[in-house]
Design a protein around this motif. Sequence first.
Motif, PDB file in Angstrom:
ATOM      1  N   GLY A  43       0.310  -0.609   0.243  1.00 42.65           N
ATOM      2  CA  GLY A  43       0.101  -0.709  -0.269  1.00 42.65           C
ATOM      3  C   GLY A  43       0.349   1.320  -0.171  1.00 42.65           C
ATOM      4  O   GLY A  43       2.167   1.451  -0.118  1.00 42.65           O
ATOM      5  N   ALA A  44      -0.111   2.239  -0.015  1.00 40.68           N
ATOM      6  CA  ALA A  44       0.779   3.806   0.096  1.00 40.68           C
ATOM      7  C   ALA A  44       1.794   3.769   0.706  1.00 40.68           C
ATOM      8  O   ALA A  44       1.360   3.107   2.278  1.00 40.68           O
ATOM      9  N   THR A  45       2.492   5.176   1.573  1.00 38.39           N
ATOM     10  CA  THR A  45       3.242   5.505   2.034  1.00 38.39           C
ATOM     11  C   THR A  45       2.643   6.573   2.687  1.00 38.39           C
ATOM     12  O   THR A  45       2.700   7.475   2.523  1.00 38.39           O
ATOM     13  N   GLY A  46       2.425   5.921   4.476  1.00 43.15           N
ATOM     14  CA  GLY A  46       1.513   7.623   5.092  1.00 43.15           C
ATOM     15  C   GLY A  46       2.570   7.011   6.139  1.00 43.15           C
ATOM     16  O   GLY A  46       3.552   6.979   6.613  1.00 43.15           O
ATOM     17  N   ALA A  47       2.293   7.952   7.283  1.00 37.48           N
ATOM     18  CA  ALA A  47       3.095   8.238   8.622  1.00 37.48           C
ATOM     19  C   ALA A  47       3.218   6.809   9.053  1.00 37.48           C
ATOM     20  O   ALA A  47       4.260   6.836   9.701  1.00 37.48           O
ATOM     21  N   HIS A  48       2.089   5.905   8.947  1.00 38.34           N
ATOM     22  CA  HIS A  48       2.845   4.779   9.552  1.00 38.34           C
ATOM     23  C   HIS A  48       4.353   4.002   9.047  1.00 38.34           C
ATOM     24  O   HIS A  48       4.951   3.776  10.327  1.00 38.34           O
ATOM     25  N   LYS A  49       4.079   4.592   8.068  1.00 34.52           N
ATOM     26  CA  LYS A  49       5.454   4.366   7.494  1.00 34.52           C
ATOM     27  C   LYS A  49       7.351   5.481   7.696  1.00 34.52           C
ATOM     28  O   LYS A  49       8.185   4.567   7.470  1.00 34.52           O
ATOM     29  N   HIS A  50       6.309   6.073   8.531  1.00 32.80           N
ATOM     30  CA  HIS A  50       7.560   7.343   8.236  1.00 32.80           C
ATOM     31  C   HIS A  50       9.066   6.738   9.091  1.00 32.80           C
ATOM     32  O   HIS A  50      10.086   6.825   8.349  1.00 32.80           O
ATOM     33  N   TRP A  51       9.544   6.083   9.999  1.00 31.16           N
ATOM     34  CA  TRP A  51      10.234   5.531  10.880  1.00 31.16           C
ATOM     35  C   TRP A  51      11.014   4.976  10.133  1.00 31.16           C
ATOM     36  O   TRP A  51      11.852   4.810  10.571  1.00 31.16           O
ATOM     37  N   ARG A  52      10.465   4.047   9.184  1.00 30.17           N
ATOM     38  CA  ARG A  52      10.981   3.173   7.655  1.00 30.17           C
ATOM     39  C   ARG A  52      11.880   3.997   6.699  1.00 30.17           C
ATOM     40  O   ARG A  52      12.888   3.108   6.481  1.00 30.17           O
ATOM     41  N   ILE A  53      12.032   5.260   6.943  1.00 28.60           N
ATOM     42  CA  ILE A  53      12.684   5.680   5.885  1.00 28.60           C
ATOM     43  C   ILE A  53      13.800   6.417   6.227  1.00 28.60           C
ATOM     44  O   ILE A  53      14.035   6.673   7.287  1.00 28.60           O
ATOM     45  N   THR A  54      14.981   5.601   5.177  1.00 25.10           N
ATOM     46  CA  THR A  54      16.712   6.049   6.043  1.00 25.10           C
ATOM     47  C   THR A  54      17.171   7.322   5.842  1.00 25.10           C
ATOM     48  O   THR A  54      16.136   7.786   5.245  1.00 25.10           O
ATOM     49  N   PRO A  55      18.026   7.889   6.675  1.00 27.52           N
ATOM     50  CA  PRO A  55      17.930   9.432   6.358  1.00 27.52           C
ATOM     51  C   PRO A  55      18.867   9.454   4.711  1.00 27.52           C
ATOM     52  O   PRO A  55      18.190  10.819   4.443  1.00 27.52           O
ATOM     53  N   ILE A  56      18.861   8.659   4.732  1.00 32.29           N
ATOM     54  CA  ILE A  56      19.105   8.630   2.699  1.00 32.29           C
ATOM     55  C   ILE A  56      18.742   8.825   2.195  1.00 32.29           C
ATOM     56  O   ILE A  56      18.368   9.339   0.737  1.00 32.29           O
ATOM     57  N   GLY A  57      17.782   7.513   2.168  1.00 33.48           N
ATOM     58  CA  GLY A  57      16.061   7.770   1.917  1.00 33.48           C
ATOM     59  C   GLY A  57      15.322   8.861   1.817  1.00 33.48           C
ATOM     60  O   GLY A  57      14.559   8.808   0.403  1.00 33.48           O
ATOM     61  N   HIS A  58      15.224   9.755   3.065  1.00 31.07           N
ATOM     62  CA  HIS A  58      14.689  10.972   2.919  1.00 31.07           C
ATOM     63  C   HIS A  58      15.584  11.760   1.838  1.00 31.07           C
ATOM     64  O   HIS A  58      14.516  12.571   0.792  1.00 31.07           O
ATOM     65  N   PHE A  59      16.592  12.029   1.407  1.00 31.88           N
ATOM     66  CA  PHE A  59      17.080  12.657   0.422  1.00 31.88           C
ATOM     67  C   PHE A  59      17.068  12.101  -0.723  1.00 31.88           C
ATOM     68  O   PHE A  59      16.347  13.033  -2.512  1.00 31.88           O
ATOM     69  N   LEU A  60      16.961  10.834  -1.256  1.00 28.34           N
ATOM     70  CA  LEU A  60      16.754  10.418  -2.446  1.00 28.34           C
ATOM     71  C   LEU A  60      15.021  11.224  -2.777  1.00 28.34           C
ATOM     72  O   LEU A  60      14.897  10.521  -3.952  1.00 28.34           O
ATOM     73  N   ARG A  61      14.525  10.755  -1.905  1.00 29.03           N
ATOM     74  CA  ARG A  61      13.068  10.494  -2.280  1.00 29.03           C
ATOM     75  C   ARG A  61      12.413  12.069  -2.615  1.00 29.03           C
ATOM     76  O   ARG A  61      11.795  12.322  -3.221  1.00 29.03           O
ATOM     77  N   ARG A  62      13.015  13.388  -2.132  1.00 26.98           N
ATOM     78  CA  ARG A  62      12.433  14.871  -2.050  1.00 26.98           C
ATOM     79  C   ARG A  62      13.907  15.268  -3.134  1.00 26.98           C
ATOM     80  O   ARG A  62      13.239  15.874  -4.467  1.00 26.98           O
ATOM     81  N   THR A  63      14.795  14.712  -3.480  1.00 24.49           N
ATOM     82  CA  THR A  63      15.742  14.869  -5.214  1.00 24.49           C
ATOM     83  C   THR A  63      14.849  14.266  -6.126  1.00 24.49           C
ATOM     84  O   THR A  63      15.679  14.271  -6.933  1.00 24.49           O
TER      85      THR A  63
END
Length: 267
Positions: free
Chosen positions: A116-136
Motif C-alpha cells: 500500500g501507500a506510504t503514510g505516517a505509519h511508515k515514516h519511521w522506516r525511511i532511512t536518512p539517505i532515503g529522505h534525501f533520495l525521495r526529496r530529490t
Amino acid sequence: MASTGLSDRDVTIHHNWDKTQEHRLAALRAPGMGRLIHRSGADEFNPMPLSKRVFDVALVLVLLVPLSLVMFTVALILLVVQGRPIFYSAQRMSAPTRSFTQLKFRTMLLQDGDFGATGAHKHWRITPIGHFLRRTRIDELPQLFNILKGDMSFVGPRPPLREYVERFPAIYTQVLKSRPGVTGLATLIYHRHEDKILARCTSAEATEAAYYRRCLPAKLKIDLIYQRHRNVRMDIWILWHTIKIVISRRDERPRRRRKMSSRRSAG
C-alpha cells in the motif's frame, strides 16, 4: 513556453480536496465519471504513438551517459550504508492485464508484508539517505531502465497496483492507454497534496482509506484529462515543470498562490 492545450479549469482540478467525502470513491462509477471516461476518447489515441516511444528512447540514451555515474555512486553508498537489497522492486501494471517490475533505489528499512501507500505509519522506516533520495527524486532514476525496456514512459499516469486496476477496470482501461510514467500531470499537480494527506495517517488502515477516498479519485480524473490532451509538446511541458519543482522544491500550485496574493493585496 508553447501552449499544452490545457485550460485553467483543467490545471486547477486540485481544488480543496480536503473536503472530499467517502461518496467521492463511489462516484468513480457514477455517470459524471462515465462522461469523463467517454470524453477521454477511448479509440482516439494510439496506446503508444511512435513519436512518444522514439522520444523516450532517445532521451534515455542521452541521460544514461551522465546519470550512470550518479546511479553507480548512489548504489555504492546504499550498499555500504544500508546493505542489500540496493533496489526496491514492486509489481505494477503497465496495462489492464499486463504487469511489470518497477525499479527504484531502496529508501526504507525492510519489513515483511509491506504493502500500500506510504503514510505516517511508515515514516519511521525511511532511512536518512532515503529522505534525501525521495526529496530529490533520485530514488526513481533506475526507472530509466523500465523506460528503455518499454514498460514505462517518461510521462504518463503513475503505474498502479493490480488491486486498483481490478477494482476500477473501466477507468484504468482508459488511463492505461497511456504507458505509465516516471512523472505525469497528476504527479505535477497533486503529488505534494497527496503527501500532506497521507502524512496525517497513523495506521495502514487510515492510509488506505484516505488514499481510496481522497487521493485516487482526484488522480484518476487528472490522468483522464492527460489522456485527452496528451502529445509530445505536453510531455515536454510536464517534464520541464517537474524538473523545476524538484530543483526549487516549490509547491505545484503557483497559479493558486498568485491568486491568493492578489486577494491579500486588494484587501
